[in-house]
Scaffold this motif. Structure first.
Motif, PDB file in Angstrom:
ATOM      1  N   LEU A 149      -4.172   6.904  -2.447  1.00  0.00           N
ATOM      2  CA  LEU A 149      -3.887   5.659  -1.724  1.00  0.00           C
ATOM      3  C   LEU A 149      -4.075   4.512  -2.709  1.00  0.00           C
ATOM      4  O   LEU A 149      -5.071   4.471  -3.440  1.00  0.00           O
ATOM      5  CB  LEU A 149      -4.845   5.458  -0.552  1.00  0.00           C
ATOM      6  N   ARG A 158       0.911  11.083   6.851  1.00  0.00           N
ATOM      7  CA  ARG A 158       1.102   9.626   6.869  1.00  0.00           C
ATOM      8  C   ARG A 158       1.137   9.150   8.324  1.00  0.00           C
ATOM      9  O   ARG A 158       1.735   9.796   9.195  1.00  0.00           O
ATOM     10  CB  ARG A 158       2.429   9.239   6.220  1.00  0.00           C
ATOM     11  N   ALA A 183      -0.305   2.219   9.528  1.00  0.00           N
ATOM     12  CA  ALA A 183      -1.601   1.540   9.520  1.00  0.00           C
ATOM     13  C   ALA A 183      -1.577   0.362  10.497  1.00  0.00           C
ATOM     14  O   ALA A 183      -0.502  -0.104  10.904  1.00  0.00           O
ATOM     15  CB  ALA A 183      -1.928   1.057   8.108  1.00  0.00           C
ATOM     16  N   GLU A 213       0.862   1.837   5.319  1.00  0.00           N
ATOM     17  CA  GLU A 213       0.668   3.272   5.456  1.00  0.00           C
ATOM     18  C   GLU A 213      -0.814   3.601   5.555  1.00  0.00           C
ATOM     19  O   GLU A 213      -1.652   2.958   4.918  1.00  0.00           O
ATOM     20  CB  GLU A 213       1.266   4.018   4.259  1.00  0.00           C
ATOM     21  N   MET A 214      -1.116   4.621   6.335  1.00  0.00           N
ATOM     22  CA  MET A 214      -2.476   5.096   6.500  1.00  0.00           C
ATOM     23  C   MET A 214      -2.476   6.610   6.315  1.00  0.00           C
ATOM     24  O   MET A 214      -1.525   7.295   6.699  1.00  0.00           O
ATOM     25  CB  MET A 214      -2.988   4.715   7.895  1.00  0.00           C
ATOM     26  N   TRP A 231      -7.168   3.661   5.043  1.00  0.00           N
ATOM     27  CA  TRP A 231      -6.102   2.768   4.614  1.00  0.00           C
ATOM     28  C   TRP A 231      -6.655   1.608   3.789  1.00  0.00           C
ATOM     29  O   TRP A 231      -7.847   1.292   3.851  1.00  0.00           O
ATOM     30  CB  TRP A 231      -5.270   2.290   5.791  1.00  0.00           C
ATOM     31  N   THR A 244       0.835  -1.192   0.000  1.00  0.00           N
ATOM     32  CA  THR A 244       0.000   0.000   0.000  1.00  0.00           C
ATOM     33  C   THR A 244       0.875   1.249   0.000  1.00  0.00           C
ATOM     34  O   THR A 244       1.859   1.345   0.745  1.00  0.00           O
ATOM     35  CB  THR A 244      -0.909   0.009   1.238  1.00  0.00           C
TER      36      THR A 244
END
Length: 668
Positions: A82, A155, A158, A163-164, A183, A3
Motif C-alpha cells: 500500500l 481490494r 476506502a 483503495e483499501m 488504507w 493511494t
C-alpha cells in the motif's frame, strides 16, 4: 500521489515451515502466559473475572506447526504494498497479514523493527511464529494460530474513495470471523487500520485481540501511564510504578534484565489511548486507536543472557534487538472479554511517525515526556479526525470485496455453509480443499468417507464444536468416525467417553483394514493423563509399530526414503513415554527406527542426550551437548535444555543453550 495497492515479492533468507504435525494436539496446552492461581485472589475483581473467562485449554481444532528448522535460503514471499505520497506499507498476506514494513518517505525512516530474516520459532499457540512488524493476534492468550497462515485479501473502496486492503479469516479456536481493513488516506502520514470481529453464534464467545508492533530496542517507549501491571515468566501479576521501579527506568527496554510484560494503567481512562517508541533524536512510531481498544503494553526481552539469546534466535545476530508495543481489548493480555451472541466489536487504529524534542522525549521528567508526545500526536492526528475516520470506515465495512489478491483457508466457507451465515464484507465462499472435503461429505451425507487417503491414513484435523460433534455422534460408526468423535469428546472434557470411542475405533467395522495408530496414540495420551505410564508406553510402542508397518518398514525408516513427519511425531512422544515407564531399552529401539535425517535434527539430538542419561551414559550425553545442536522448535519458556544440562554436572550452562526467561529468585 493517489493511494495504490500492488503485488510485490519480498525476498528474505527464510527457513521453510516444513510439514504440519499430523498428531491431534490432545495434550495439555503448553502456554507460559498464565497467572499463578495463588496470586489471583489479590487482583482487582474485574481483572480476575477476565482471567477466568474461558481460558484456552486446547489447540483443537488446529494442528501444530513444528516441521521447520534453521537452515535459511533466499525465498520470495508474496507481498502486497500500500502506498501514498508519504508512506509505504508492505503486508505479507500468506503469513498472517503481517505488516512487515512501514516506511516514511519524507524522512527516509523505517518506522517498525523490520526483521531481516524469516525464522519460525515456537511462540505461536500452535507453534510456528516469527518476529518483526505489526501482527494481528486473535483467539486466546498468546500469538495467534494464524501467525504463519494465509489470510484472504482483496481490494475494497476506502472511505475517502481510494483503495483499501481488506484481510479476513475465520479464527478457529473461538470460531469467530474477523476483518482487518488497511488504507492510507491521500497525503496522510498515518496508516489507518479498521478491525471488526463478529460473533455469529447463539452463545456468548470469549474474545481476545492484541495488535503487536515490533520496534527497535534502543528506542524509549512513551505512553500516558504512571503505573503498570508487571508479568514475568515466574507467572505472577503485580502492580508496579512505571517507568521507574526496582532502581531502573523501564521505559528503556534494555534496562530490564529479564523478559517481562508491562501492561499500562492509563493516567486518564477517558483519554484516547496511545503508545510510542522514539529514538535518541526524538523520532519514531506512534500507535493510537479509538477507545474500543484501551489496553497498552510494552514487552521487553531484557539484557540478561536468556533474552539476548532469544533475540539472536529470532532475528539475525548483529542486526539489533527489538521490543514490542501492543494494543488490546482488555487491561492485560491474560484476560478475555465477552462478545455476546450475534454481536460485533470494531475499532480504528492508526500508525505513523512522531517527533518529540529529544531532550524532552529522553529527559528525566516522565510526565513532561508523555505530555509532549501526546500533544505532538494531537497535532499530527487530532482525536476528532480519528473518530470521524472510524465512522467513515464503518460505513464501508460491509462493502463487498473487489479484486481478490490472496486466498486464505476454506474453513470459514465450511462453517458459513453449515450454519447458513450471512457475513457481508467477508465472503467465505471457497470450494472445500483436501482437509475440508471429508467434513463437507459429513454435512451432505451424514457420514465421513470410510477411509483416510494416503499411506499413513492420516485422519486429518478434527472439527470439535458442538454442532460437528453432534453430526459425528449420529454418523455410521467406523474407525475414522469413532476416532474423530473421540477427539471431539476429549476437547469437550468428556474424557471417559473419548476413551470408549477410541477403543471402539480399534474394533469397529472395517478396523482390520484401517490404520490403528491414530486411536492407539490417542489412547496413550489418555493413559498419560490418567497416570498409567506403563499402559501409555505400550500403546505408544504399538502406534509407532503400526505406522512403520503401514509404510512397509517395520524395522525402521529406510535411509533412502524421505523422512516421515508422522514417524518423527510419534517417536517424539513415544520415547519420553517409554522412559517414564522405565523402559529405556524399548525407548532406544524406538529411537533407532527413526530416519537418520530425523535423528540429526536438534530436537532429536536433545532426545538422544536424555535417552543416554536414562541408560547411565553420562559422558556420551555430555558429548551430544559439546558436539553442538539447535532445537529449532524450542518452546517459549521451555527449560528442557537447561534442565537436561543440569543433570550432566555442575558446569555453567553454555551460552548457546541459555534460553532461560525466568529470574533466579528475583524479578527484573
Amino acid at each position: 500521489m493517489a493511494t495504490t495497492i500492488r503485488h510485490d515479492r519480498l525476498t528474505l533468507p527464510a527457513a521453510p515451515l516444513g510439514a504440519v504435525n499430523p498428531l491431534a494436539p490432545l495434550r495439555p496446552l503448553d502456554e507460559t502466559h498464565t497467572v499463578d492461581p495463588a496470586a489471583v485472589p489479590g487482583l482487582p475483581p474485574d481483572m480476575a473475572r477476565g482471567l477466568a473467562l474461558a481460558p484456552l485449554t486446547s489447540l483443537l481444532p488446529t494442528r501444530v506447526l513444528d516441521g521447520y528448522e534453521r537452515r535459511r535460503v533466499p525465498t520470495a514471499l508474496p507481498a502486497l504494498v500500500l502506498e501514498n505520497s508519504r508512506l509505504r506499507a508492505t503486508v505479507l498476506p500468506g503469513l498472517g497479514g503481517r505488516v512487515h514494513s512501514l516506511f516514511h518517505k519524507p524522512t527516509g525512516r523505517e518506522l517498525l523493527y523490520r526483521n531481516p530474516v524469516f525464522q519460525p520459532a515456537d511462540f505461536a499457540l500452535n507453534g510456528a511464529w516469527y518476529s518483526g512488524g505489526i501482527e494481528w493476534n486473535i483467539g486466546a492468550t498468546g500469538h495467534t494460530t494464524l501467525s504463519c497462515a494465509p489470510l484472504h485479501a482483496a481490494r475494497v473502496p476506502a472511505p475517502d474513495g481510494g483503495e483499501m486492503l481488506r484481510l479476513w479469516e475465520w479464527e478457529r479456536l473461538r470460531d469467530l470471523p474477523f476483518q482487518v481493513d488497511l488504507w492510507l488516506p491521500e497525503d496522510s502520514d498515518f496508516l489507518l487500520v479498521g478491525v471488526r470481529v463478529r460473533n455469529p453464534h447463539l452463545t456468548t464467545a470469549p474474545l481476545y485481540w492484541w495488535s503487536n508492533t515490533a520496534v527497535p530496542e534502543e528506542h524509549r517507549v512513551l505512553t500516558p501511564a504512571d503505573t503498570a501491571w508487571h508479568f514475568g515468566y515466574e507467572r505472577r501479576l503485580r502492580r508496579v510504578p512505571f517507568p521507574h521501579h526496582d532502581g531502573a527506568d523501564r521505559s528503556h527496554p534494555a534496562h530490564s534484565h529479564h523478559p517481562a510484560d508491562y501492561f499500562h494503567e492509563p493516567r486518564d481512562p477517558a483519554a484516547r489511548p496511545w503508545i510510542a517508541a522514539l529514538d535518541r533524536d526524538g523520532h519514531g512510531l506512534v500507535q493510537t486507536s479509538t477507545g474500543e481498544l484501551p489496553g497498552r503494553k510494552l514487552f521487553v526481552w531484557g539484557s540478561g543472557p536468556g533474552g539476548r539469546r532469544w533475540q539472536e534466535w529470532l532475528t539475525e545476530p548483529g542486526t539489533g534487538g527489538y521490543a514490542e508495543i501492543q494494543a488490546g481489548l482488555a487491561r492485560t493480555q491474560l484476560e478475555h472479554v465477552p462478545l455476546p451472541a450475534g454481536a460485533e466489536t470494531a475499532w480504528l487504529e492508526a500508525y505513523g511517525p512522531l517527533h518529540v524534542d529529544p531532550g524532552t522525549a529522553h529527559g528525566p521528567d516522565w510526565a513532561a515526556a508523555t505530555t509532549e508526545a501526546g500533544t505532538a500526536l494531537d497535532r499530527a492526528l487530532p482525536p476528532e479526525e480519528l473518530a470521524a475516520a472510524r465512522e467513515a470506515w464503518r460505513a464501508v465495512a460491509d462493502a463487498p470485496p473487489g479484486e481478490r489478491l490472496a486466498t486464505g483457508s476454506a474453513w470459514g466457507a465450511l462453517e458459513v455453509r453449515r450454519a447458513a451465515l450471512d457475513l457481508p464484507g467477508t465472503p467465505f465462499d471457497d470450494a472445500p480443499g483436501p482437509e475440508q472435503r471429508p467434513w463437507a461429505a459429513l454435512l451432505d451425507t451424514g457420514a465421513l468417507p470410510a477411509k483416510a487417503p494416503g499411506p499413513d491414513q492420516d485422519p486429518g484435523p478434527t472439527l470439535v464444536s458442538p454442532a460437528w460433534r453432534d453430526l459425528l455422534e449420529t454418523a455410521p460408526p467406523d474407525p475414522l468416525t469413532e476416532y474423530h468423535l473421540g477427539v471431539a469428546q476429549w476437547h469437550a472434557g468428556d474424557l471417559a467417553q473419548a476413551v470408549r470411542s477410541w477403543e471402539r475405533a480399534l474394533t469397529a467395522p472395517g478396523a482390520a483394514d484401517a490404520a490403528r495408530w491414530p486411536a492407539l496414540r490417542a489412547l496413550a495420551v489418555a493413559d498419560t493423563a490418567a497416570r498409567h505410564p506403563a499402559r501409555a508406553a505400550e500403546r505408544y510402542a504399538e502406534a509407532l509399530a503400526d505406522a512403520l508397518a503401514r509404510r512397509g518398514t517395520p524395522d525402521g525408516e529406510d535411509p533412502a526414503d524421505e523422512p516421515s513427519p508422522l514417524i518423527a511425531a510419534l517417536a517424539r512422544e513415544a520415547v519420553p513415554a517409554l522412559l517414564a515407564a522405565d523402559r529405556a531399552g524399548a525407548a532406544r529401539e524406538a529411537y533407532g527406527r527413526l530416519h537418520p535425517a530425523t535423528r540429526a535434527r536438534g530436537r532429536f539430538r536433545l532426545l538422544e542426550a536424555q535417552l543416554l542419561l536414562a541408560e547411565g551414559e553420562r559422558e556420551a550425553a555430555l558429548a551430544v551437548f559439546t558436539g553442538g545442536f539447535e532445537v529449532a522448535d524450542l518452546r517459549e519458556g521451555d527449560e528442557a535444555l537447561s534442565d537436561t544440562w543440569a543433570r550432566l554436572g555442575d558446569e555453567p550452562l553454555p551460552a548457546a543453550y541459555d534460553f532461560r526467561m525466568r529470574p533466579a529468585g528475583q524479578e527484573g
